[in-house]
Design an enzyme around this catalytic site. Structure first.
Site, PDB file in Angstrom:
ATOM      1  N   HIS A  79      -0.112 -22.379 -28.122  1.00 28.86           N
ATOM      2  CA  HIS A  79       0.432 -21.044 -27.799  1.00 28.86           C
ATOM      3  C   HIS A  79       1.879 -20.951 -28.239  1.00 28.86           C
ATOM      4  O   HIS A  79       2.771 -21.070 -27.408  1.00 28.86           O
ATOM      5  CB  HIS A  79       0.332 -20.797 -26.292  1.00 28.86           C
ATOM      6  CG  HIS A  79       0.392 -19.354 -25.912  1.00 28.86           C
ATOM      7  ND1 HIS A  79       1.561 -18.685 -25.636  1.00 28.86           N
ATOM      8  CD2 HIS A  79      -0.590 -18.442 -25.751  1.00 28.86           C
ATOM      9  CE1 HIS A  79       1.300 -17.433 -25.296  1.00 28.86           C
ATOM     10  NE2 HIS A  79       0.006 -17.270 -25.360  1.00 28.86           N
ATOM     11  N   PHE A  80       2.222 -20.793 -29.347  1.00 31.38           N
ATOM     12  CA  PHE A  80       1.483 -20.691 -30.589  1.00 31.38           C
ATOM     13  C   PHE A  80       2.041 -21.727 -31.549  1.00 31.38           C
ATOM     14  O   PHE A  80       3.255 -21.947 -31.546  1.00 31.38           O
ATOM     15  CB  PHE A  80       1.640 -19.301 -31.199  1.00 31.38           C
ATOM     16  CG  PHE A  80       1.054 -18.206 -30.350  1.00 31.38           C
ATOM     17  CD1 PHE A  80      -0.300 -17.942 -30.380  1.00 31.38           C
ATOM     18  CD2 PHE A  80       1.858 -17.445 -29.517  1.00 31.38           C
ATOM     19  CE1 PHE A  80      -0.850 -16.910 -29.613  1.00 31.38           C
ATOM     20  CE2 PHE A  80       1.323 -16.426 -28.750  1.00 31.38           C
ATOM     21  CZ  PHE A  80      -0.029 -16.148 -28.794  1.00 31.38           C
TER      22      PHE A  80
END
Length: 174
Positions: A79-80
């Protein structure tokens, strides 16, 4: 120099011994909690314990907690990749854990039971939270209904800027 200190110390001792008044002192209220103390109050553990410390606490009213966001936390792998952002649901969970500190310290609930996160209203995310940020979360008790449901106002800030806010609901189970 040492004789001056001796005089000051002896006069302080005389003043304090002659001024003996029996004023009852209220027990000192704990205003901060370490990570170890938080773990005694909340059932959460790594990687889901999202409060590093409580820096201010007013019994039955409000707690201010700190979460130091670091790149080595597991959620940042996905993420991410290349642009790590703290997921909004984890920010909300961190605020809920600070709220849990307020609820677990209420005298009527100190004997046991578990408050679980039951809902959120008016959730808003205003700023991204990234590794290196320090999340400061303020959670204030608004009300308790039927001795089983709690409602709290929560705010999370980074560098004085609002990152997230919402009204959190809790339910007492077991």
């Amino acid at each position: 120099m040492s004789s001056i200190l001796a005089e000051v110390n002896s006069s302080d001792a005389i003043a304090s011994s002659s001024d003996i008044t029996q004023t009852p002192t209220a027990p000192e209220v704990k205003k901060t909690f370490t990570s170890e103390e938080i773990q005694q109050l909340l059932p959460h553990r790594y990687p889901f314990l999202l409060v590093d410390k409580i820096i201010d606490y007013v019994p039955g009213k409000v707690a201010v907690g700190v979460k130091n966001v670091t790149i080595n936390e597991p959620q940042f792998q996905g993420h991410f990749p290349g642009r790590p952002l703290m997921p909004g649901v984890l920010i909300v969970e961190a605020m809920a854990q600070v709220g849990g500190i307020v609820l677990t310290q209420l005298p009527e609930y100190n004997a046991g039971g578990l408050f679980v996160f039951a809902g959120i209203d008016k959730a808003r995310f205003r700023r991204q939270v990234v590794p290196g940020d320090q999340l400061i979360m303020t959670v204030e008790l608004l009300c308790i209904k039927q001795r089983r449901f709690g409602k709290m106002q929560a705010r999370a800030e980074v560098d004085g800027q609002l990152a997230a806010e919402g009204e959190l609901m809790f339910s007492l189970v077991g």
